[in-house]
Design a protein around this motif. Structure first.
Motif, PDB file in Angstrom:
ATOM      1  N   ILE A 113      89.910  25.901   0.975  1.00 57.82           N
ATOM      2  CA  ILE A 113      89.504  25.284   2.233  1.00 57.82           C
ATOM      3  C   ILE A 113      88.550  26.196   3.002  1.00 57.82           C
ATOM      4  O   ILE A 113      87.511  25.767   3.508  1.00 57.82           O
ATOM      5  CB  ILE A 113      90.736  24.945   3.094  1.00 57.82           C
ATOM      6  CG1 ILE A 113      91.570  23.862   2.402  1.00 57.82           C
ATOM      7  CG2 ILE A 113      90.309  24.479   4.486  1.00 57.82           C
ATOM      8  CD1 ILE A 113      92.871  23.545   3.103  1.00 57.82           C
ATOM      9  N   LEU A 114      88.890  27.483   3.078  1.00 57.46           N
ATOM     10  CA  LEU A 114      88.035  28.443   3.777  1.00 57.46           C
ATOM     11  C   LEU A 114      86.670  28.558   3.104  1.00 57.46           C
ATOM     12  O   LEU A 114      85.642  28.693   3.774  1.00 57.46           O
ATOM     13  CB  LEU A 114      88.716  29.813   3.826  1.00 57.46           C
ATOM     14  CG  LEU A 114      89.959  29.919   4.713  1.00 57.46           C
ATOM     15  CD1 LEU A 114      90.595  31.299   4.589  1.00 57.46           C
ATOM     16  CD2 LEU A 114      89.601  29.629   6.176  1.00 57.46           C
ATOM     17  N   SER A 115      86.664  28.488   1.754  1.00 56.86           N
ATOM     18  CA  SER A 115      85.406  28.547   1.018  1.00 56.86           C
ATOM     19  C   SER A 115      84.538  27.331   1.341  1.00 56.86           C
ATOM     20  O   SER A 115      83.323  27.455   1.553  1.00 56.86           O
ATOM     21  CB  SER A 115      85.678  28.600  -0.487  1.00 56.86           C
ATOM     22  OG  SER A 115      84.472  28.540  -1.221  1.00 56.86           O
ATOM     23  N   PHE A 116      85.161  26.144   1.398  1.00 56.34           N
ATOM     24  CA  PHE A 116      84.422  24.929   1.738  1.00 56.34           C
ATOM     25  C   PHE A 116      83.875  24.990   3.168  1.00 56.34           C
ATOM     26  O   PHE A 116      82.752  24.569   3.434  1.00 56.34           O
ATOM     27  CB  PHE A 116      85.323  23.702   1.580  1.00 56.34           C
ATOM     28  CG  PHE A 116      85.607  23.330   0.144  1.00 56.34           C
ATOM     29  CD1 PHE A 116      84.902  23.907  -0.898  1.00 56.34           C
ATOM     30  CD2 PHE A 116      86.578  22.388  -0.165  1.00 56.34           C
ATOM     31  CE1 PHE A 116      85.152  23.582  -2.224  1.00 56.34           C
ATOM     32  CE2 PHE A 116      86.836  22.044  -1.475  1.00 56.34           C
ATOM     33  CZ  PHE A 116      86.124  22.636  -2.515  1.00 56.34           C
ATOM     34  N   ILE A 117      84.665  25.534   4.075  1.00 56.26           N
ATOM     35  CA  ILE A 117      84.229  25.654   5.472  1.00 56.26           C
ATOM     36  C   ILE A 117      83.051  26.611   5.579  1.00 56.26           C
ATOM     37  O   ILE A 117      82.084  26.362   6.319  1.00 56.26           O
ATOM     38  CB  ILE A 117      85.402  26.127   6.366  1.00 56.26           C
ATOM     39  CG1 ILE A 117      86.460  25.027   6.469  1.00 56.26           C
ATOM     40  CG2 ILE A 117      84.895  26.508   7.758  1.00 56.26           C
ATOM     41  CD1 ILE A 117      87.715  25.442   7.206  1.00 56.26           C
ATOM     42  N   ASP A 118      83.113  27.726   4.836  1.00 60.05           N
ATOM     43  CA  ASP A 118      81.991  28.684   4.843  1.00 60.05           C
ATOM     44  C   ASP A 118      80.700  28.019   4.348  1.00 60.05           C
ATOM     45  O   ASP A 118      79.615  28.245   4.899  1.00 60.05           O
ATOM     46  CB  ASP A 118      82.316  29.886   3.954  1.00 60.05           C
ATOM     47  CG  ASP A 118      83.296  30.840   4.624  1.00 60.05           C
ATOM     48  OD1 ASP A 118      83.440  30.772   5.856  1.00 60.05           O
ATOM     49  OD2 ASP A 118      83.932  31.638   3.897  1.00 60.05           O
ATOM     50  N   LYS A 119      80.828  27.191   3.306  1.00 60.72           N
ATOM     51  CA  LYS A 119      79.645  26.502   2.781  1.00 60.72           C
ATOM     52  C   LYS A 119      79.115  25.477   3.781  1.00 60.72           C
ATOM     53  O   LYS A 119      77.898  25.289   3.908  1.00 60.72           O
ATOM     54  CB  LYS A 119      79.993  25.839   1.451  1.00 60.72           C
ATOM     55  CG  LYS A 119      80.217  26.855   0.324  1.00 60.72           C
ATOM     56  CD  LYS A 119      80.643  26.194  -0.965  1.00 60.72           C
ATOM     57  CE  LYS A 119      80.863  27.257  -2.057  1.00 60.72           C
ATOM     58  NZ  LYS A 119      81.340  26.675  -3.325  1.00 60.72           N
ATOM     59  N   CYS A 120      80.035  24.817   4.496  1.00 61.39           N
ATOM     60  CA  CYS A 120      79.611  23.883   5.545  1.00 61.39           C
ATOM     61  C   CYS A 120      78.841  24.621   6.642  1.00 61.39           C
ATOM     62  O   CYS A 120      77.819  24.131   7.138  1.00 61.39           O
ATOM     63  CB  CYS A 120      80.830  23.181   6.158  1.00 61.39           C
ATOM     64  SG  CYS A 120      81.549  21.905   5.114  1.00 61.39           S
ATOM     65  N   LEU A 121      79.338  25.808   7.012  1.00 59.90           N
ATOM     66  CA  LEU A 121      78.684  26.587   8.057  1.00 59.90           C
ATOM     67  C   LEU A 121      77.286  27.036   7.620  1.00 59.90           C
ATOM     68  O   LEU A 121      76.352  27.081   8.435  1.00 59.90           O
ATOM     69  CB  LEU A 121      79.535  27.805   8.431  1.00 59.90           C
ATOM     70  CG  LEU A 121      80.828  27.484   9.198  1.00 59.90           C
ATOM     71  CD1 LEU A 121      81.676  28.744   9.370  1.00 59.90           C
ATOM     72  CD2 LEU A 121      80.500  26.888  10.563  1.00 59.90           C
ATOM     73  N   GLU A 156      94.252  24.753  -1.833  1.00 60.79           N
ATOM     74  CA  GLU A 156      94.788  26.011  -1.315  1.00 60.79           C
ATOM     75  C   GLU A 156      93.958  26.469  -0.109  1.00 60.79           C
ATOM     76  O   GLU A 156      92.813  26.063   0.074  1.00 60.79           O
ATOM     77  CB  GLU A 156      94.748  27.087  -2.399  1.00 60.79           C
ATOM     78  CG  GLU A 156      95.645  26.780  -3.597  1.00 60.79           C
ATOM     79  CD  GLU A 156      95.572  27.864  -4.656  1.00 60.79           C
ATOM     80  OE1 GLU A 156      94.778  28.817  -4.459  1.00 60.79           O
ATOM     81  OE2 GLU A 156      96.278  27.750  -5.666  1.00 60.79           O
ATOM     82  N   ARG A 157      94.553  27.327   0.698  1.00 65.35           N
ATOM     83  CA  ARG A 157      93.890  27.798   1.915  1.00 65.35           C
ATOM     84  C   ARG A 157      92.560  28.484   1.590  1.00 65.35           C
ATOM     85  O   ARG A 157      91.575  28.317   2.296  1.00 65.35           O
ATOM     86  CB  ARG A 157      94.820  28.765   2.664  1.00 65.35           C
ATOM     87  CG  ARG A 157      94.167  29.392   3.888  1.00 65.35           C
ATOM     88  CD  ARG A 157      95.140  30.251   4.675  1.00 65.35           C
ATOM     89  NE  ARG A 157      94.451  31.001   5.711  1.00 65.35           N
ATOM     90  CZ  ARG A 157      94.044  30.496   6.868  1.00 65.35           C
ATOM     91  NH1 ARG A 157      94.266  29.221   7.140  1.00 65.35           N
ATOM     92  NH2 ARG A 157      93.431  31.249   7.761  1.00 65.35           N
ATOM     93  N   GLN A 158      92.529  29.252   0.483  1.00 65.41           N
ATOM     94  CA  GLN A 158      91.318  29.956   0.112  1.00 65.41           C
ATOM     95  C   GLN A 158      90.190  28.983  -0.226  1.00 65.41           C
ATOM     96  O   GLN A 158      89.025  29.209   0.120  1.00 65.41           O
ATOM     97  CB  GLN A 158      91.586  30.881  -1.085  1.00 65.41           C
ATOM     98  CG  GLN A 158      90.497  31.921  -1.340  1.00 65.41           C
ATOM     99  CD  GLN A 158      90.316  32.867  -0.162  1.00 65.41           C
ATOM    100  OE1 GLN A 158      91.276  33.263   0.500  1.00 65.41           O
ATOM    101  NE2 GLN A 158      89.066  33.226   0.125  1.00 65.41           N
TER     102      GLN A 158
END
Length: 289
Positions: free
Chosen positions: A105-113, A101-103
């Motif tokens: 994906i955004l959570s994974f991106i935040d952790k990558c950042l 889900e989009r949420q």
């Protein structure tokens, strides 16, 4: 490093044995010169002992520095691999699982950042330490808000929920505190102090950050409730590559550059830093501008 020590002590023993032997032979041949032999021999032994002690200290210091550098390289390798592996895992998950889900994906991106910021801090620390050591960093000064800087660092490192390996940062920042200094270098000071407090604290233990003005001085205090620092080590924690504990048994990650950078930067700003015990446990680092 054992072989050089064996050769070193064997040479000392041989030299002293020769000294006493030839002194004995001279006294036997010329008994009237016993006073001169004892005086000259005593002076030689004293100078020789001081030289041997100084050389022993230098060799020991070099050996410790060698071990610290070796562990530094191992620590840097680990510090680089850990966030890179995390970023790779999150990106592979996003790439391979089309059902996310989009949420998520955004959570994974935040952790990558967050991992990218961790890498960025590590690289900046290494570059700044290298420039300071080579005396190639000029510490450009400007007027800026120290309150805003500390608030920005705290917000970046703040963790709003208490989970495994996460801390809560309790910040008390007096507003509108202005200072003239190197904004980039002082940002590194605040980041290193807060990250150290987090690193050496237990999960869910509170880390305190205070910035205030008192008696025409500006105070920055960073307090943790972690393992604390022994009195015997408080004088050495600002040395390059030095880390609390044994080089062989330590398990806390780090490079040993953070507090070295802190001390060097603060010296350039005519500021002081002291460390004292926190109660009931942990340490308090206090910076005074």
């Amino acid at each position: 490093m054992k072989r050089p020590f064996i050769i070193f002590y064997a040479t000392i023993i041989y030299a002293l044995a020769q000294l006493f032997w030839w002194g004995y032979r001279l006294v036997i041949l010329q008994p009237t010169r016993i006073g001169m032999v004892l005086g000259e021999g005593s002076m030689f032994v004293l100078v020789f002992a001081l030289g041997a002690w100084s050389l022993h200290k230098s060799v020991n210091k070099e050996r410790r520095l060698h071990e610290q550098k070796k562990n530094f390289l191992l620590s840097v390798t680990h510090e680089l691999k850990s966030p890179l592996a995390s970023i790779k895992l999150y990106l592979q998950t996003i790439n391979k699982r089309s059902t996310l889900e989009r949420q998520q994906i955004l959570s994974f991106i935040d952790k990558c950042l967050l991992d990218v910021e961790r890498l960025d801090d590590l690289v900046e620390n290494m570059l700044l330490a290298s420039k300071i050591e080579n005396q190639s960093y000029t510490f450009p000064k400007e007027n800026f808000s120290l309150s805003a800087l500390v608030d920005s660092v705290v917000n970046r490192l703040q963790i709003n929920k208490c989970d495994f390996n996460q801390q809560l940062i309790n910040a008390e920042i007096e507003p509108k505190i202005e200072i003239t200094g190197d904004k980039f270098a002082l940002s590194s000071v605040v980041t290193n102090l807060v990250e150290n407090a987090i690193k050496y604290s237990k999960p869910c233990e509170e880390v305190g950050v205070k910035l205030f003005r008192k008696d025409n001085n500006i105070y920055l205090q960073v307090a943790d409730r972690g393992i604390g620092i022994a009195d015997s080590e408080k004088g050495r924690i600002f040395e390059r590559f030095y880390r609390v504990g044994s080089e062989d048994t330590r398990n806390t990650k780090g490079t040993g550059l953070g507090l070295y950078i802190v001390k060097m930067v603060l010296d350039k700003h005519d500021a002081t830093i002291h460390v004292r015990d926190n109660r009931p446990a942990g340490s308090v680092f206090e910076v005074v501008f």
